[in-house]
Design an enzyme around this catalytic site. Structure first.
Site, short mmCIF file in Angstrom:
data_model
loop_
_atom_site.label_atom_id
_atom_site.label_comp_id
_atom_site.label_asym_id
_atom_site.label_seq_id
_atom_site.Cartn_x
_atom_site.Cartn_y
_atom_site.Cartn_z
N VAL A 17 0.80 -1.27 0.30
CA VAL A 17 -0.03 -0.05 0.17
C VAL A 17 0.90 1.05 0.03
O VAL A 17 0.60 1.99 -0.72
CB VAL A 17 -1.26 0.07 1.15
N ARG A 49 13.55 -2.28 6.43
CA ARG A 49 14.04 -2.48 5.42
C ARG A 49 15.35 -1.10 5.10
O ARG A 49 14.70 -0.98 2.94
CB ARG A 49 13.76 -3.51 5.00
N LYS A 107 -6.86 -1.10 10.64
CA LYS A 107 -8.08 -1.29 11.39
C LYS A 107 -7.95 -1.96 12.35
O LYS A 107 -8.93 -1.62 13.53
CB LYS A 107 -8.93 -1.94 10.15
N GLU A 131 -9.99 6.08 6.32
CA GLU A 131 -11.27 4.84 5.32
C GLU A 131 -10.60 4.14 4.14
O GLU A 131 -11.33 3.16 4.48
CB GLU A 131 -11.27 6.52 3.95
N ILE A 138 -13.42 1.02 -1.27
CA ILE A 138 -15.12 1.75 -1.42
C ILE A 138 -14.63 2.97 -0.52
O ILE A 138 -15.15 2.91 0.74
CB ILE A 138 -15.73 0.57 -1.15
N GLY A 189 -3.10 -15.61 -4.72
CA GLY A 189 -2.16 -14.15 -3.86
C GLY A 189 -3.25 -13.55 -3.30
O GLY A 189 -3.15 -12.84 -2.50
N GLU A 192 -3.32 -14.47 2.50
CA GLU A 192 -1.61 -15.01 3.22
C GLU A 192 -1.24 -16.16 2.99
O GLU A 192 -2.14 -17.41 3.41
CB GLU A 192 -1.74 -13.88 4.09
N LYS A 207 -12.75 -4.35 11.69
CA LYS A 207 -14.39 -3.97 10.41
C LYS A 207 -15.84 -3.36 10.63
O LYS A 207 -16.24 -2.44 11.07
CB LYS A 207 -14.21 -3.81 9.41
N GLY A 306 -5.93 -4.49 -1.66
CA GLY A 306 -4.99 -4.59 -2.28
C GLY A 306 -3.93 -3.28 -2.64
O GLY A 306 -5.18 -2.56 -2.19
#
Length: 430
Positions: A17, A49, A107, A131, A138, A189, A192, A207, A306
């Site tokens: 992100v 890192r 979150k 958000e 969304i 993917g 996890e 959430k 994502g």
């Protein structure tokens, strides 16, 4: 007239992100400046890192000292996308104390300590926007706390985890078992290496806590949310759901009680009618259904996770916070004036689908029906199939409390004719 001195942004975290946030800030710099009324400048990026090559980011901006970065004093906005409780909590409160507003996607932290973070923001007259913490790209938090601020929200019902929705959708559409669907989600993917947070409902519960707090103007913490994972959902459950004209989703459900005196927040798998809009949400997408007095029924749909989708939500908050910074104002903070109690799961009323393994002989149905009646649980439909002395009995109830249903099930287990309780699933979205 545009201000020429840039607003300075510190980025905490540069993973999937964070790297997208940095990229969009760079490639859309002119547009962002025009929308805000001043340029925005990436002033530092805190990472664990530093040796890792980060394309498009000036190496001179990279630091491992996140505390020093948020203490600089010339930072206008801190964007926190590192996740977890610590050091994120301390870094955010330090940022407020040193003059910066905060945009977060965290979150877990907001669900656990949202009240304290809001208090720190208010004490320092700074913004806290998040958000991106719920449902990725969304727009959901802003509509709830701004667009619907004059309305009374009664229910928020949603699919807020893309991993679990992908798995359940695959089980529904192909007949795959849970493990097979999870393996495919991992290979693609979507899941996890350790999918526990998703499949056991922890992610969705965080959430749900955030959504319930905003929707009902009440402090709802993660510990207040009932949580049940979806690892026990089977292909047989989907077969039963299809016979009822339903599918199965892992839902986050936040409700105001009918008398308005309390609220509930819960996460669990549930059957939902195919006619309900949430039933058609496929793959790794998210969707949230909001019911309010004046607006009626609203649905928000889109990619819920994502790098790019989540970064989109982060940048939307960044624009809003920067605009507030220029005008010398702050946006909406915590609204917890209602202070409604959060009811336990035992008080929740819903429909249930119960599958029993029973002896295939006369009188079994009458015994089972008697147990339901003794516990005040009304039966809607019953379906029985038998062969070679064994049978399956599927009971769908009218609305009943979770506590009364639990008592019914315990009593059923004591019957000699009941071999076992194969599954229990709630039915939502009527």
């Amino acid at each position: 007239m545009m201000r020429t001195r840039p607003l300075k942004v510190a980025l905490l975290g540069c993973g999937v992100v964070g790297s997208e946030v940095a990229r969009i800030m760079t490639t859309h710099a002119a547009d962002l400046a025009a929308r805000i009324g001043a340029p925005v400048e990436l002033a530092g990026v805190a990472v664990r890192r530093p040796s890792k090559v980060r394309e498009g980011i000036d190496p001179a901006l990279i630091t491992t000292d996140a505390t020093a970065l948020v203490k600089r004093g010339d930072i206008d906005v801190v964007v926190e996308v590192i996740g977890g409780i610590e050091p994120a909590r301390t870094l955010i409160t330090t940022a407020f104390a040193h003059g910066a507003s905060v945009v977060s996607a965290n979150k877990a932290l907001l669900a656990q300590d949202g009240a304290a973070l809001h208090a720190a923001a208010e004490e320092n007259d700074k913004d806290l926007y998040y958000e991106a913490a719920v449902a990725g790209a969304i727009p959901l938090i802003r509509p709830l706390r701004e667009s619907l601020a004059g309305d009374k929200v009664n229910r928020v019902l949603g699919i807020v985890n893309g991993t679990t929705n992908f798995i359940l959708d695959k089980m529904d559409s192909t007949g795959a078992g849970y493990q097979e669907a999870l393996d495919e989600a991992t290979a693609l993917g979507y899941a996890e290496a350790d999918p526990t947070a998703d499949v056991e409902g922890f992610d969705a519960a965080a959430k749900a806590a955030i959504l319930a707090g905003i929707a009902f103007h009440t402090r709802v913490r993660l510990d207040d949310v009932y949580r049940e994972g979806m690892t026990e959902v089977t292909s047989a459950d989907f077969a039963s759901a299809k016979e009822m004209g339903c599918t199965i989703k892992l839902l986050a459900i936040c409700e105001r009680a009918a008398d308005g005196a309390s609220v509930t927040a819960r996460v669990h798998p549930a059957m939902i009618p195919l006619s309900h809009p949430l039933a058609s949400v496929r793959g790794a997408y998210n969707a949230v259904f909001v019911e309010s007095d004046a607006a009626g029924q609203l649905m928000f749909y889109g990619p819920g996770a994502g790098g790019s989708p989540t970064a989109s939500a982060v940048l939307g908050d960044l624009v809003a916070v920067c605009r507030n910074r220029l005008s010398g104002s702050t946006g909406p903070g915590e609204s917890a004036y209602a202070a409604l109690p959060v009811s336990p799961m035992g008080d929740v009323v819903t429909r249930y689908h119960i599958s029993l393994d029973v002896a295939d002989k006369p009188g079994v149905l009458a015994q089972v029906a008697t147990v339901f009646a003794e516990h005040g649980v009304s039966i809607d439909t019953v379906r029985q199939q038998g062969k070679d002395g064994e049978a399956s009995l599927v009971v769908v109830t009218h609305r009943a409390s979770d506590a009364s249903l639990n008592g019914t099930v315990e009593a059923l287990r004591s019957l000699d004719t009941v071999r076992g309780v194969a599954s229990i699933m709630r039915v939502e979205g009527e």
